[in-house]
Design a protein around this motif. Sequence first.
Motif, PDB file in Angstrom:
ATOM      1  N   HIS A 224      32.542   1.712   8.495  1.00  0.00           N
ATOM      2  CA  HIS A 224      32.180   0.913   7.315  1.00  0.00           C
ATOM      3  C   HIS A 224      31.551  -0.414   7.722  1.00  0.00           C
ATOM      4  O   HIS A 224      30.519  -0.822   7.171  1.00  0.00           O
ATOM      5  CB  HIS A 224      33.427   0.662   6.468  1.00  0.00           C
ATOM      6  CG  HIS A 224      33.199  -0.228   5.294  1.00  0.00           C
ATOM      7  ND1 HIS A 224      32.286   0.057   4.307  1.00  0.00           N
ATOM      8  CD2 HIS A 224      33.773  -1.425   4.951  1.00  0.00           C
ATOM      9  CE1 HIS A 224      32.303  -0.905   3.398  1.00  0.00           C
ATOM     10  NE2 HIS A 224      33.179  -1.814   3.774  1.00  0.00           N
ATOM     11  N   GLN A 296      18.182   5.625  -1.461  1.00  0.00           N
ATOM     12  CA  GLN A 296      18.150   4.336  -2.157  1.00  0.00           C
ATOM     13  C   GLN A 296      16.816   3.639  -1.961  1.00  0.00           C
ATOM     14  O   GLN A 296      16.296   3.010  -2.894  1.00  0.00           O
ATOM     15  CB  GLN A 296      19.284   3.447  -1.662  1.00  0.00           C
ATOM     16  CG  GLN A 296      19.349   2.096  -2.362  1.00  0.00           C
ATOM     17  CD  GLN A 296      20.670   1.401  -2.148  1.00  0.00           C
ATOM     18  OE1 GLN A 296      21.698   1.841  -2.641  1.00  0.00           O
ATOM     19  NE2 GLN A 296      20.659   0.313  -1.378  1.00  0.00           N
ATOM     20  N   THR A 320      24.986   7.887  -4.480  1.00  0.00           N
ATOM     21  CA  THR A 320      26.250   7.158  -4.472  1.00  0.00           C
ATOM     22  C   THR A 320      27.296   7.886  -3.633  1.00  0.00           C
ATOM     23  O   THR A 320      28.059   7.269  -2.886  1.00  0.00           O
ATOM     24  CB  THR A 320      26.768   6.963  -5.909  1.00  0.00           C
ATOM     25  OG1 THR A 320      25.813   6.193  -6.642  1.00  0.00           O
ATOM     26  CG2 THR A 320      28.101   6.242  -5.924  1.00  0.00           C
ATOM     27  N   LYS A 323      26.337   7.316   0.137  1.00  0.00           N
ATOM     28  CA  LYS A 323      26.478   5.949   0.631  1.00  0.00           C
ATOM     29  C   LYS A 323      27.899   5.403   0.541  1.00  0.00           C
ATOM     30  O   LYS A 323      28.286   4.559   1.348  1.00  0.00           O
ATOM     31  CB  LYS A 323      25.539   5.006  -0.150  1.00  0.00           C
ATOM     32  CG  LYS A 323      24.123   4.952   0.400  1.00  0.00           C
ATOM     33  CD  LYS A 323      23.290   3.919  -0.341  1.00  0.00           C
ATOM     34  CE  LYS A 323      23.807   2.515  -0.159  1.00  0.00           C
ATOM     35  NZ  LYS A 323      23.686   1.988   1.209  1.00  0.00           N
ATOM     36  N   THR A 324      28.662   5.858  -0.420  1.00  0.00           N
ATOM     37  CA  THR A 324      29.987   5.263  -0.656  1.00  0.00           C
ATOM     38  C   THR A 324      31.125   6.277  -0.579  1.00  0.00           C
ATOM     39  O   THR A 324      32.110   6.064   0.131  1.00  0.00           O
ATOM     40  CB  THR A 324      30.024   4.568  -2.026  1.00  0.00           C
ATOM     41  OG1 THR A 324      28.988   3.581  -2.079  1.00  0.00           O
ATOM     42  CG2 THR A 324      31.364   3.887  -2.248  1.00  0.00           C
ATOM     43  N   GLY A 357      35.781   7.108  -4.584  1.00  0.00           N
ATOM     44  CA  GLY A 357      34.561   6.474  -4.094  1.00  0.00           C
ATOM     45  C   GLY A 357      33.511   6.316  -5.173  1.00  0.00           C
ATOM     46  O   GLY A 357      32.852   5.269  -5.280  1.00  0.00           O
ATOM     47  N   GLN A 361      32.198   2.663  -6.724  1.00  0.00           N
ATOM     48  CA  GLN A 361      30.812   2.208  -6.726  1.00  0.00           C
ATOM     49  C   GLN A 361      30.316   1.909  -8.137  1.00  0.00           C
ATOM     50  O   GLN A 361      29.535   0.973  -8.340  1.00  0.00           O
ATOM     51  CB  GLN A 361      29.912   3.258  -6.074  1.00  0.00           C
ATOM     52  CG  GLN A 361      28.466   2.801  -5.903  1.00  0.00           C
ATOM     53  CD  GLN A 361      28.359   1.520  -5.093  1.00  0.00           C
ATOM     54  OE1 GLN A 361      28.900   1.435  -3.990  1.00  0.00           O
ATOM     55  NE2 GLN A 361      27.682   0.519  -5.631  1.00  0.00           N
ATOM     56  N   ASP A 364      31.422  -1.435  -8.898  1.00  0.00           N
ATOM     57  CA  ASP A 364      30.557  -2.355  -8.162  1.00  0.00           C
ATOM     58  C   ASP A 364      29.251  -2.596  -8.914  1.00  0.00           C
ATOM     59  O   ASP A 364      28.774  -3.727  -9.028  1.00  0.00           O
ATOM     60  CB  ASP A 364      30.250  -1.788  -6.772  1.00  0.00           C
ATOM     61  CG  ASP A 364      30.954  -2.550  -5.670  1.00  0.00           C
ATOM     62  OD1 ASP A 364      31.890  -3.310  -5.968  1.00  0.00           O
ATOM     63  OD2 ASP A 364      30.557  -2.387  -4.497  1.00  0.00           O
ATOM     64  N   ASP A 365      28.652  -1.514  -9.415  1.00  0.00           N
ATOM     65  CA  ASP A 365      27.404  -1.626 -10.164  1.00  0.00           C
ATOM     66  C   ASP A 365      27.612  -2.443 -11.438  1.00  0.00           C
ATOM     67  O   ASP A 365      26.737  -3.214 -11.837  1.00  0.00           O
ATOM     68  CB  ASP A 365      26.875  -0.237 -10.522  1.00  0.00           C
ATOM     69  CG  ASP A 365      26.467   0.572  -9.296  1.00  0.00           C
ATOM     70  OD1 ASP A 365      26.319  -0.027  -8.212  1.00  0.00           O
ATOM     71  OD2 ASP A 365      26.311   1.800  -9.421  1.00  0.00           O
ATOM     72  N   ASP A 383      21.207  -6.382  -7.431  1.00  0.00           N
ATOM     73  CA  ASP A 383      20.704  -5.010  -7.437  1.00  0.00           C
ATOM     74  C   ASP A 383      19.280  -4.936  -7.984  1.00  0.00           C
ATOM     75  O   ASP A 383      18.412  -4.261  -7.421  1.00  0.00           O
ATOM     76  CB  ASP A 383      21.631  -4.106  -8.254  1.00  0.00           C
ATOM     77  CG  ASP A 383      22.962  -3.853  -7.552  1.00  0.00           C
ATOM     78  OD1 ASP A 383      23.027  -4.039  -6.323  1.00  0.00           O
ATOM     79  OD2 ASP A 383      23.934  -3.477  -8.232  1.00  0.00           O
ATOM     80  N   THR A 390      20.717   1.086 -10.885  1.00  0.00           N
ATOM     81  CA  THR A 390      22.082   1.594 -10.837  1.00  0.00           C
ATOM     82  C   THR A 390      22.489   2.126 -12.210  1.00  0.00           C
ATOM     83  O   THR A 390      21.688   2.150 -13.142  1.00  0.00           O
ATOM     84  CB  THR A 390      23.048   0.498 -10.371  1.00  0.00           C
ATOM     85  OG1 THR A 390      22.914  -0.629 -11.243  1.00  0.00           O
ATOM     86  CG2 THR A 390      22.735   0.072  -8.944  1.00  0.00           C
TER      87      THR A 390
END
Length: 472
Positions: A224, A296, A320, A323-324, A357, A361, A364-365, A383, A390
């Motif tokens: 990470h 992305q 997503t 990546k996460t 996960g 995310q 997060d968005d 972003d 997103t």
Amino acid sequence: MHSHLLRRSALPVLRRTVVLSRAYTTSRPTATTATTSPCILCSHQLQPSTTTTTSSSVLPRTRLPQRRTNTAWAATLNKASELVAEAAPSFTLNPAAIVATEMKMLTKNIQDLLSSGHPSLDKVAKYYIRSEGKHLRPLVVLLMARATYNCPKAEEAERRRDSISATINVPITSPNILQDHNPSYPDVDGSVRPIVDSQALASDVATQISPSQKRLAEITEMIHAASLLHDDVIDNAEARRGSPSGNLAFGNKMAILAGDFLLGRASVALARLRDAEVVELLATVIANLVEGEFMQLHNGTETISEKYSPAAFEYYIQKTYLKTASLISKSCRAAALLGGSTKEVADAAYLYGKNLGLSFQLVDDLLDYTITSGELGKPAQADLKLGLATAPVLFAWEQYEELGPMINRKFSEEGDVEKAWAMVQSSNGLERTRELAESFSRKAIEAISIFPDSEAREGLEQIAKKGLTRKK
């Protein structure tokens, strides 16, 4: 045909809408619902967009405000912030306290694994490890190890578990051939004398976490941290966790090289777990991170037209996951496997990590639109300024066709960021993003319902719930 979003109690609604069809819903199809194609990753239903609205408060399509007064801006931000600032449930158990001893040793053990004879490399490689972070991934791995301890075991599980744990610091190849000097693991007469922390030798019966599972948690955090160093170079980031980003502090070249070094040392530690499936899982994670970054960078513009299509959300969810969610899900599965769990248990651990996960995310968005830069630890509208569409933007796109061209040009024209921001705030995109995050959170909790009752399982459930109310 109607699709109805799952309702939440006390969810503030930004505006009243009548939705005839959702492009991406949290509902299951009913007997009267037309057959639709589920997303291959999360099983939510994807439907054509025919959204209409009846609210007079919807932002006009032809006259979008370029500037807003401070008062209007504060009102909008406060209203949106309510989506993530609800009072958190009264939790009686702190998940981190369950594995406090292991978490206390985490940073030191990782620093030992990363020690280098080159002072500059040593400093950069440990930069993000030393900084204060959530350490969510290793926390989840350690809790998963304890939660699966009393689950059904595969044949030969205990013997295999013990043999792996006994060799996690033992090189497979001669140190003279490896040529990998680590000051924290000094050579003695041509052989390596491993430094093992006192907790690594504790009885599995007492800790319910084997040394190999503890090492897995450390490997997960190393991967990470490497991805953060690389991502910050790609994004030209200026801040990370409230401090200067690695690329800003040391330069792009040093940050990239340090990230590569982290991945190299993580791979060495991974190989010494001597479990082929676990090696395959974590090695695939590294490839997934790169694939997700490429997705992305392209933002789906090569395959998605300027007119809204459910394929846009399919693309976003796949990106997503790579990546996460890939790192969390495969680390959870690896933790179960290292504990000797059966395939059914390992599958459940994977599903928990995948859904956690994705939920993480999505929040997060959401935070990028609802929390100030000071609270979040990075610039506001980050972003959009990076050209990223997103979940909130994609949901808003269903209501505002004008977002299509802006998404395709990655919000590169003057005024694009401000216009897109205003459209998201005026749409139901924030509400729907939050609802989708909640849906994934519920799926994560449901996945581990087959585990025996324990503090660790409750800790995993609380992580899924608490993630919905976090502010950073």
